[in-house]
Motif scaffolding. Structure first.
Motif, PDB file in Angstrom:
ATOM      1  N   ILE A  13      -1.925  -6.916  -4.658  1.00 28.29           N
ATOM      2  CA  ILE A  13      -0.480  -6.702  -4.693  1.00 28.29           C
ATOM      3  C   ILE A  13      -0.109  -5.521  -5.585  1.00 28.29           C
ATOM      4  O   ILE A  13       0.811  -4.753  -5.271  1.00 28.29           O
ATOM      5  N   ARG A  14      -0.802  -5.335  -6.684  1.00 20.20           N
ATOM      6  CA  ARG A  14      -0.457  -4.240  -7.595  1.00 20.20           C
ATOM      7  C   ARG A  14      -0.631  -2.894  -6.909  1.00 20.20           C
ATOM      8  O   ARG A  14       0.184  -1.979  -7.092  1.00 20.20           O
ATOM      9  N   ARG A  15      -1.693  -2.750  -6.135  1.00 16.11           N
ATOM     10  CA  ARG A  15      -1.902  -1.505  -5.392  1.00 16.11           C
ATOM     11  C   ARG A  15      -0.821  -1.335  -4.326  1.00 16.11           C
ATOM     12  O   ARG A  15      -0.329  -0.237  -4.087  1.00 16.11           O
ATOM     13  N   ARG A  16      -0.401  -2.426  -3.708  1.00 16.98           N
ATOM     14  CA  ARG A  16       0.668  -2.364  -2.705  1.00 16.98           C
ATOM     15  C   ARG A  16       1.964  -1.867  -3.344  1.00 16.98           C
ATOM     16  O   ARG A  16       2.700  -1.091  -2.741  1.00 16.98           O
ATOM     17  N   VAL A  17       2.226  -2.308  -4.563  1.00 13.26           N
ATOM     18  CA  VAL A  17       3.416  -1.853  -5.284  1.00 13.26           C
ATOM     19  C   VAL A  17       3.354  -0.339  -5.503  1.00 13.26           C
ATOM     20  O   VAL A  17       4.345   0.374  -5.322  1.00 13.26           O
ATOM     21  N   GLU A  18       2.183   0.177  -5.894  1.00 14.98           N
ATOM     22  CA  GLU A  18       2.032   1.617  -6.108  1.00 14.98           C
ATOM     23  C   GLU A  18       2.326   2.393  -4.833  1.00 14.98           C
ATOM     24  O   GLU A  18       3.012   3.420  -4.858  1.00 14.98           O
ATOM     25  N   VAL A  19       1.813   1.917  -3.707  1.00 19.69           N
ATOM     26  CA  VAL A  19       2.021   2.594  -2.430  1.00 19.69           C
ATOM     27  C   VAL A  19       3.500   2.602  -2.057  1.00 19.69           C
ATOM     28  O   VAL A  19       4.055   3.636  -1.670  1.00 19.69           O
ATOM     29  N   CYS A  20       4.150   1.449  -2.170  1.00 20.47           N
ATOM     30  CA  CYS A  20       5.559   1.339  -1.786  1.00 20.47           C
ATOM     31  C   CYS A  20       6.459   2.144  -2.713  1.00 20.47           C
ATOM     32  O   CYS A  20       7.380   2.833  -2.249  1.00 20.47           O
ATOM     33  N   ARG A  21       6.213   2.063  -4.007  1.00 18.92           N
ATOM     34  CA  ARG A  21       7.032   2.806  -4.958  1.00 18.92           C
ATOM     35  C   ARG A  21       6.885   4.309  -4.721  1.00 18.92           C
ATOM     36  O   ARG A  21       7.865   5.052  -4.769  1.00 18.92           O
ATOM     37  N   GLY A  22       5.666   4.760  -4.443  1.00 18.51           N
ATOM     38  CA  GLY A  22       5.449   6.173  -4.156  1.00 18.51           C
ATOM     39  C   GLY A  22       6.151   6.613  -2.893  1.00 18.51           C
ATOM     40  O   GLY A  22       6.716   7.713  -2.836  1.00 18.51           O
ATOM     41  N   ALA A  23       6.142   5.772  -1.852  1.00 17.62           N
ATOM     42  CA  ALA A  23       6.816   6.110  -0.594  1.00 17.62           C
ATOM     43  C   ALA A  23       8.322   6.259  -0.807  1.00 17.62           C
ATOM     44  O   ALA A  23       8.937   7.224  -0.339  1.00 17.62           O
ATOM     45  N   ASN A  24       8.921   5.311  -1.515  1.00 17.42           N
ATOM     46  CA  ASN A  24      10.363   5.385  -1.773  1.00 17.42           C
ATOM     47  C   ASN A  24      10.717   6.621  -2.593  1.00 17.42           C
ATOM     48  O   ASN A  24      11.730   7.293  -2.336  1.00 17.42           O
ATOM     49  N   ALA A  25       9.884   6.934  -3.585  1.00 17.91           N
ATOM     50  CA  ALA A  25      10.156   8.083  -4.449  1.00 17.91           C
ATOM     51  C   ALA A  25      10.058   9.388  -3.664  1.00 17.91           C
ATOM     52  O   ALA A  25      10.879  10.294  -3.846  1.00 17.91           O
ATOM     53  N   ARG A  26       9.046   9.502  -2.791  1.00 15.79           N
ATOM     54  CA  ARG A  26       8.913  10.727  -1.990  1.00 15.79           C
ATOM     55  C   ARG A  26      10.086  10.898  -1.029  1.00 15.79           C
ATOM     56  O   ARG A  26      10.545  12.017  -0.782  1.00 15.79           O
ATOM     57  N   TYR A  27      10.563   9.790  -0.486  1.00 22.30           N
ATOM     58  CA  TYR A  27      11.702   9.868   0.441  1.00 22.30           C
ATOM     59  C   TYR A  27      12.952  10.355  -0.296  1.00 22.30           C
ATOM     60  O   TYR A  27      13.668  11.238   0.186  1.00 22.30           O
ATOM     61  N   LEU A  28      13.213   9.788  -1.464  1.00 23.08           N
ATOM     62  CA  LEU A  28      14.378  10.210  -2.243  1.00 23.08           C
ATOM     63  C   LEU A  28      14.228  11.645  -2.730  1.00 23.08           C
ATOM     64  O   LEU A  28      15.206  12.395  -2.786  1.00 23.08           O
ATOM     65  N   ASP A  29      13.016  12.027  -3.060  1.00 25.58           N
ATOM     66  CA  ASP A  29      12.774  13.397  -3.512  1.00 25.58           C
ATOM     67  C   ASP A  29      13.098  14.387  -2.395  1.00 25.58           C
ATOM     68  O   ASP A  29      13.656  15.463  -2.643  1.00 25.58           O
TER      69      ASP A  29
END
Length: 517
Positions: free
Chosen positions: A366-382
């Motif tokens: 789950i911790r790795r899944r959080v990293e993937v999802c958080r990175g995806a959201n951040a790249r989209y907002l960026d």
């Protein structure tokens, strides 16, 4: 994400990121396949011709145990005739009717499809065979108001292999943590429109990512499953718990509905017109290469609350929509974790070593899944940070339209909207180059594909690319990643290059209309 918040700091109050909906699946792995079920029947001395009758007795014991739990708690048991009917709505109405604040609300039963087993005749072998197939059986829904998770439910399949699903909502969990901390907030459905201490709220939310899920889920299942208790004559081994589906959302809290309404149409327009397949792959952390044979698609449609845009890369997706009038939500949904990798210890050729391997659905990753999802959201907002910039274009483009001197060397002025420079910008900002960076050969193959076959021409093309890198570096649009051959775009570079490209494709009639206004 910081760029987006900085761009709209006058409109926003901050952001909060964390799990929204989480659906855990409990599987009896030793029974969930044909061979396993066959071994279980052999251990119980059950012939294949008696399979149905034997499983029926187990199913009946599970049902009766559930009914006794409801009776002991004084809660109703209700049959739901249609699987499409919302069980959650029924449970909410019962809780409101009976004034339930904590504990079991009700037990609902419904006939729904499931993956199970059946017996068929093999005419060639002239014998019965156990096969897996989809069928329908009765499912039990246990709804209760939990002290930590609010309204949640557990769904138990009453026919083999007795799969369990547990659904919780991360926002409900956070609301109860805020109550305990005495932090004020306003909440609409599963969305916070105001939190008085966003920094502390984010710290609390991060705790959810570190939960010891397996132990908690197993205890939960033991409360409603008669064969998970040691005293049972038919004792099942523990369930294997996985996070079958998760929604990880980043909410940007705007100060009021008018502030979001002012910018949201422009964000939608930018996303639908400028986010292409390569960009979507980059958002979801997927590399672009010749082996990728999946489907990438985007869709924009209207919902009850407003307009939503959603992008899919095979089974996984990222979407943007507005909630409660003043919240912009970016949400990543992972249905297939095998599309990503996690670094963990594995055994290779008899030796243990660290390696990047496919991410598992199990709760351990789950911790790795959080990293993937958080990175995806951040790249989209960026990528959305360029929208709504009130800075005049000339203030962005004029500085790079002047020569610069670096050390003792003079570099020419850029021509941001010229065909040559804009083509270079376009390739550098391509989705496949933004994830890791761009190399000389990447640009050479994109800009001069016809010269790849001739060694001399290829060498001269590489020299031109090197000079282009030096030119853009001198203007601070790109930088070289230390100890690599990759170059990445700076914040200034992203602003300058996207502004120049946007200016080139802007309809002249729109510019004329703005001038007359």
């Amino acid at each position: 994400m910081e760029r987006f918040l900085a761009r709209h700091k006058d409109r926003t109050a901050g952001s909060i990121s964390g799990f929204d909906r989480m659906r855990f699946t409990g599987t009896l792995r030793w029974m969930a396949h044909v061979d396993g079920m066959g071994k279980f029947l052999n251990s119980q001395g059950v012939l294949l011709k008696n399979f149905g009758a034997y499983i029926e007795t187990i199913s009946e014991r599970i049902k009766q145990y559930a009914y006794r739990i409801a009776e002991a708690k004084g809660r109703p048991v209700q049959y739901v005739a249609s699987s499409s009917e919302s069980k959650e709505d029924i449970a909410i109405k019962i809780a409101e009717r009976d004034g339930i604040k904590q504990g079991l609300v009700c037990v609902l039963s419904c006939v729904e499809p499931c993956q199970s087993f059946d017996i068929k005749k093999n005419k060639k072998k002239k014998q019965l065979e156990l096969v897996g197939r989809w069928r329908k059986c009765l499912h039990l829904y246990f709804y209760w108001l939990d002290r930590d998770y609010g309204l949640m439910h557990l769904r138990l399949q009453t026919w083999a292999p007795f799969t369990i699903q547990v659904c919780i909502n991360g926002r409900e969990w956070l609301a109860r943590q805020l109550d305990r901390e005495g932090i004020g907030y306003e909440k609409h459905d599963n969305c916070f429109t105001r939190i008085d201490d966003l920094e502390r709220a984010q710290q609390l939310f991060a705790v959810l990512d570190q939960q010891g899920w397996a132990g908690w889920l197993e205890k939960l299942a033991a409360h409603i499953h008669p064969f998970l208790r040691g005293k049972s004559d038919l004792h099942f081994k523990p369930y294997y718990w996985s996070l079958g589906q998760s929604e990880y959302a980043t909410d940007i809290l705007f100060r009021d509905a008018a502030s979001l309404k002012e910018i949201y149409p422009a964000l939608l327009q930018h996303a639908i017109h400028h986010f292409h397949c390569k960009d979507v792959l980059r958002f979801l952390g997927r590399r672009i290469n010749g082996r990728f044979e999946g489907e990438v698609r985007s869709h924009m449609g209207s919902r009850v609350e407003g307009v939503r845009i959603k992008h899919w890369v095979e089974e996984n997706s990222i979407k943007m929509y507005d909630k409660a009038g003043s919240v912009l939500r970016i949400e990543t949904t992972i249905n297939n974790t095998a599309r990503y990798k996690v670094r963990r210890r594995v055994t290779r050729h008899g030796q243990k070593k660290m390696a990047w391997v496919k991410m598992r659905k199990g709760v351990v990753d789950i911790r790795r899944r959080v990293e993937v999802c958080r990175g995806a959201n951040a790249r989209y907002l960026d990528a959305l940070a360029v929208v709504g910039d009130s800075t005049p274009s000339h203030r962005v483009l004029d500085p790079v339209s002047q020569p610069v001197i670096t050390g003792k060397r003079r570099f020419r002025a850029l021509q941001p909207i010229s065909p040559a420079d804009s083509h270079l910008f376009q390739q550098i900002l391509a989705g496949e180059n933004l994830l890791q960076g761009v190399r000389n050969r990447d640009l050479r193959r994109a800009l001069y594909p016809e010269e790849e076959s001739d060694p001399g021409k290829r060498r001269r093309a590489s020299a031109r690319i090197t000079r282009s890198f030096q030119l853009l570096s001198s203007h601070r649009l790109i930088y070289r990643v230390p100890k690599t051959n990759y170059y990445r775009t700076t914040k200034k570079g992203h602003t300058v290059m996207t502004t120049a490209l946007q200016f080139r494709i802007t309809d002249a009639t729109l510019l004329a209309a703005r001038k007359t206004v």
